[in-house]
Scaffold this active site. Sequence first.
Site, mmCIF file in Angstrom:
data_model
loop_
_atom_site.group_PDB
_atom_site.id
_atom_site.type_symbol
_atom_site.label_atom_id
_atom_site.label_comp_id
_atom_site.label_asym_id
_atom_site.label_seq_id
_atom_site.Cartn_x
_atom_site.Cartn_y
_atom_site.Cartn_z
ATOM 1 N N ASP A 1 -7.564 18.485 -14.530
ATOM 2 C CA ASP A 1 -7.924 17.141 -15.003
ATOM 3 C C ASP A 1 -7.552 17.102 -16.484
ATOM 4 O O ASP A 1 -8.205 17.720 -17.319
ATOM 5 C CB ASP A 1 -9.425 16.892 -14.785
ATOM 6 C CG ASP A 1 -9.848 15.470 -15.196
ATOM 7 O OD1 ASP A 1 -9.170 14.869 -16.050
ATOM 8 O OD2 ASP A 1 -10.864 14.979 -14.664
ATOM 9 N N TYR B 1 -16.437 16.424 -15.142
ATOM 10 C CA TYR B 1 -16.845 15.031 -15.214
ATOM 11 C C TYR B 1 -17.909 14.750 -14.134
ATOM 12 O O TYR B 1 -17.777 15.212 -12.991
ATOM 13 C CB TYR B 1 -15.610 14.154 -14.991
ATOM 14 C CG TYR B 1 -15.908 12.686 -14.992
ATOM 15 C CD1 TYR B 1 -16.231 12.022 -16.170
ATOM 16 C CD2 TYR B 1 -15.870 11.944 -13.816
ATOM 17 C CE1 TYR B 1 -16.516 10.678 -16.173
ATOM 18 C CE2 TYR B 1 -16.156 10.592 -13.805
ATOM 19 C CZ TYR B 1 -16.484 9.962 -14.989
ATOM 20 O OH TYR B 1 -16.767 8.627 -14.994
ATOM 21 N N ARG C 1 0.858 -1.203 0.000
ATOM 22 C CA ARG C 1 0.000 0.000 0.000
ATOM 23 C C ARG C 1 0.882 1.237 0.000
ATOM 24 O O ARG C 1 0.625 2.224 -0.685
ATOM 25 C CB ARG C 1 -0.953 0.009 1.211
ATOM 26 C CG ARG C 1 -1.638 1.364 1.378
ATOM 27 C CD ARG C 1 -2.908 1.337 2.248
ATOM 28 N NE ARG C 1 -2.868 0.432 3.359
ATOM 29 C CZ ARG C 1 -2.156 0.627 4.481
ATOM 30 N NH1 ARG C 1 -1.446 1.725 4.640
ATOM 31 N NH2 ARG C 1 -2.186 -0.269 5.439
ATOM 32 N N LYS D 1 -8.672 5.933 -19.497
ATOM 33 C CA LYS D 1 -8.966 6.405 -20.843
ATOM 34 C C LYS D 1 -7.727 6.269 -21.735
ATOM 35 O O LYS D 1 -7.274 5.171 -21.969
ATOM 36 C CB LYS D 1 -9.509 7.837 -20.772
ATOM 37 C CG LYS D 1 -10.539 8.056 -19.640
ATOM 38 C CD LYS D 1 -11.844 7.300 -19.846
ATOM 39 C CE LYS D 1 -12.742 7.260 -18.621
ATOM 40 N NZ LYS D 1 -13.055 8.548 -18.004
HETATM 41 C C1 PLP Z 1 -13.521 8.964 -16.700
HETATM 42 C C2 PLP Z 1 -13.133 10.279 -16.166
HETATM 43 C C3 PLP Z 1 -12.877 10.470 -14.795
HETATM 44 C C4 PLP Z 1 -13.061 9.361 -13.785
HETATM 45 O O1 PLP Z 1 -12.153 8.329 -13.981
HETATM 46 P P1 PLP Z 1 -12.438 6.781 -13.570
HETATM 47 O O2 PLP Z 1 -11.162 6.126 -13.980
HETATM 48 O O3 PLP Z 1 -13.631 6.352 -14.341
HETATM 49 O O4 PLP Z 1 -12.679 6.758 -12.103
HETATM 50 C C5 PLP Z 1 -12.464 11.724 -14.385
HETATM 51 N N1 PLP Z 1 -12.321 12.743 -15.247
HETATM 52 C C6 PLP Z 1 -12.574 12.609 -16.573
HETATM 53 C C7 PLP Z 1 -12.403 13.775 -17.480
HETATM 54 C C8 PLP Z 1 -12.981 11.375 -17.066
HETATM 55 O O5 PLP Z 1 -13.247 11.249 -18.382
#
Ligand code: PLP
Length: 378
Positions: free
Chosen positions: A169, A97, A45, A194
Amino acid sequence: MRPKTRLIHGGIFGDEHTGAVSTPIYQVSTYKQEGVGNFKYEYSRTGNPTRHALEELIADIEGGHAGFAFGSGMAAISSVMMMFSAGDHVVLTDDVYGGTYRVMTKVLNRFGLEHTFVDTGNLDEVKAAVRDNTKAIFVETPTNPLLKVTDIEEVAQFAKSKNLLTIVDNTFMTPYLQSPIKLGADIVLHSATKYIGGHSDVVAGLVVVNSEQLASDLHFIQNSVGAVPGPQDCWLLIRGLKTLGIRMEETNQNAKRVAEFLDGNDNVKNVFYPGLESHRGHDIMKKQATGFGGMISFDVGTVDAAHKLLDKVRYFTLAESLGAVESLISVPSLMTHASIPPERRAELGISEGLVRVSVGIEDVEDLIEDLENALAGE
Ligand SMILES: *Cc1c(COP(=O)(O)O)cnc(C)c1O
């Protein structure tokens, strides 16, 4: 080192113990100590060699001080927010998001973390939202699904003048196309699920911070809260990063062609893609990113027309998520944004006939042909 080389040779290359060119998956929870307190790793961890290799790599690629891996993008965002305390306030992009909106308004608010959502593309709105207890500005750019753009450098400069952190982000742009830390941000984060993973086979999150203090604060949270990914998922992300450059080059080219096709199609009312000169954020994107990415939204008029399109497409898979090698298609009003009341959706400009695609790296002629036929009802 140039960007595509750094994706492959950055961070820790291979394995120092065996010479293995690919970082091994250290599938282990605990480590033998030479004597009490005499160890390189203690407990997975707290730290794991495969995760460490990924964390060094993402820090190197984003040009930051230290990297941290999490079990999902939301785990990354939540952990960053846990660096703040009850009574602190964060200003966020209004169409962040959905998961970020949910965790701020339904979870972290219960612990006293306050928030205000504004159009961060408008600096006056950002300035007006800042209070005495504001600690950070959280920017997502471009946003989902309308690809609204925020000038990161402008926000970061203002934030610095007020002693606030700028958090970006960077999921949609990836570290290959946009480097928020170089534009003045303090913290950059990703849903690595992604483009970084890139193959729809892993859920994970990454954060890079730009100072020793932030690194020590975030490591404390990462270790305390424990929202860490396993070594196998870390390995998949290291592998994904190696091809991020070529995938994004191809994604950029394909998306540009698809957007131009949609823009000229009579069955499409409106196309949202920052690579089109008609897009409001085009000039800022040109200034702060080296490409426009693979996300396009377009309006086919009615929810019925959207359904018809979904029924007909062959290569665009109906699914949530984005950023993978395969093209995906979704209808925000029925899927990702269904929980937002219709009036609020209308305010945000998310019409019922709005369709979102994540353009993959298939042959672009097939993608265009597919959309052309499906839009014509064939
Ligand atoms: C998918 C996404 C998230 C969240 O990510 P997860 O891996 O699904 O928890 C946060 N910000 C953006 C812009 C996203 O497309």
